[in-house]
Design a protein around this motif. Sequence first.
Motif, short mmCIF file in Angstrom:
data_model
loop_
_atom_site.label_atom_id
_atom_site.label_comp_id
_atom_site.label_asym_id
_atom_site.label_seq_id
_atom_site.Cartn_x
_atom_site.Cartn_y
_atom_site.Cartn_z
N ASP A 90 -5.71 4.03 0.47
CA ASP A 90 -4.54 3.98 -0.62
C ASP A 90 -4.90 3.83 -1.96
O ASP A 90 -4.05 4.02 -3.15
CB ASP A 90 -3.30 3.25 -0.26
CG ASP A 90 -2.74 3.66 1.07
OD1 ASP A 90 -2.63 4.98 1.36
OD2 ASP A 90 -2.35 2.70 1.98
N SER A 97 0.48 -1.15 -0.14
CA SER A 97 0.06 -0.08 -0.07
C SER A 97 0.78 1.32 -0.03
O SER A 97 0.39 2.33 -0.65
CB SER A 97 -0.85 -0.19 1.17
OG SER A 97 -1.76 -1.24 1.16
N LYS A 98 1.88 1.12 0.73
CA LYS A 98 2.99 2.33 0.45
C LYS A 98 3.40 2.51 -0.79
O LYS A 98 3.54 3.52 -1.40
CB LYS A 98 4.00 2.14 1.60
CG LYS A 98 4.91 3.34 1.52
CD LYS A 98 6.30 3.19 2.49
CE LYS A 98 7.18 4.11 2.56
NZ LYS A 98 8.44 3.74 3.32
N SER A 120 0.54 4.01 -2.81
CA SER A 120 0.38 5.53 -2.80
C SER A 120 1.51 6.34 -3.67
O SER A 120 1.38 7.39 -4.02
CB SER A 120 0.68 5.97 -1.30
OG SER A 120 -0.39 5.59 -0.44
N TYR A 169 -5.88 -0.02 4.92
CA TYR A 169 -5.05 0.57 3.64
C TYR A 169 -6.12 1.12 2.73
O TYR A 169 -5.56 1.03 1.69
CB TYR A 169 -3.89 -0.29 3.25
CG TYR A 169 -3.05 -0.92 4.58
CD1 TYR A 169 -2.28 0.04 5.02
CD2 TYR A 169 -3.10 -2.13 5.23
CE1 TYR A 169 -1.40 -0.22 6.24
CE2 TYR A 169 -2.21 -2.34 6.04
CZ TYR A 169 -1.48 -1.36 6.57
OH TYR A 169 -0.77 -2.04 7.89
#
Length: 401
Positions: A224, A195-196, A199, A221
């Motif tokens: 995102d 999910s990071k 983004s 999450y």
Amino acid sequence: MRFSTLLAVTLVTALTACSGGRDSLPAGTANAALSLNAIRRPTAAQLGLWPRPGPAVRVCGAVAAGQARCQAWIRTDVKGLLREDTPAGYAPSDLQTAYGLTAYSRSDGGGETVAVVDAYDDPDAAANLSVYRSEYGLSACTASSGCFTEKQFTKKTNAGWAQEESLDVDMVSAICPNCDILLVEASSNGAAALSKAESYATAHASYVSNSWSGAEGDTRYDGDYDVGGVAITAASGDRGYDKVAQWPAILPTVIGVGGTDLTSISPRTETAWSGAGSGCSKIYPMPSFQRGITTGCANRAQSDASADADPYTGVAVYDTFHQSGWLVFGGTSVATPITASVFALAGDASTNNPGNLYAHSAELNDVTSGSNGRCGKPLCTAGPGWDGPTGLGTPDGIGAF
């Protein structure tokens, strides 16, 4: 010519170690191997039977809760070149012809970026992409030209995910040769890490492909994957109908991508792939764009769209990280970047959402036969209109996108 049994045994042994040895499709009878020519353009007579003639295995092993699995399958009885100069599996021109994209793929996509989100680092990604594009006469797409960019959140490698990355960037190249490609490599296959990476991808591209999935349940999450003006596609999974819906494909803000058997490209012959994921969410309410459609679900249903996914009607991919050379891949991992790339060909940010597909479903190719389970129509068995394995259908030009 025939595939050698020695080649099949060698590749099965190697790839079982890569995949964890837990999932495989039935191998069929020992003497049922396809001719090499049939791999390029499979026919319904050759590929419409079950068990299928030849083995295929997942490239990513089973995962624990909170982790995602890449959804690629690889043929273990097909490797290398046909007639000493042609890769096995569908080529870009085959896919463009099948999906009515030839004219658009030649002229459109310039200035658009398609991001693919995967886990772990593939140190060979750029070099492999260059070989694929050169083989099919596609313009070079390199870091020095700004066409190909990698965002690495880790240097750690994983053989299965590296193959997934080769598949993803090759499919973007096949459908949208003029698009720039952003490969975002998450630090792990955990939901937080992916999910990071998501983004980052949605901040730098209007089209994002996720050829992986995990069981729905953790909603931390979800935000995102809710970005206005960005088309986010995600694989529906490769286990057929599943009582546990696949995340993030099940999110109402994401285009969940199922799969088909593409057994002929001209004229196009497609049926629902038996492995394509479908299911009902236990968390997410039915979105407005699915109201009025019979889905068999009280809540959000998957899938929304689809494309070729059966490894027995698979695509050519070039990879050197684990199984070196030309390989044949399938899975909803194939269909997901194809779908994202058709959005990029259309190039209209205002239509980058699942609801737009439902509003223009008549401009998709409706897949009306095949099934992925025993729950009947429409959640498991394809028919006119929406169904679980193939959603609203497959691309037929860019009108629906």
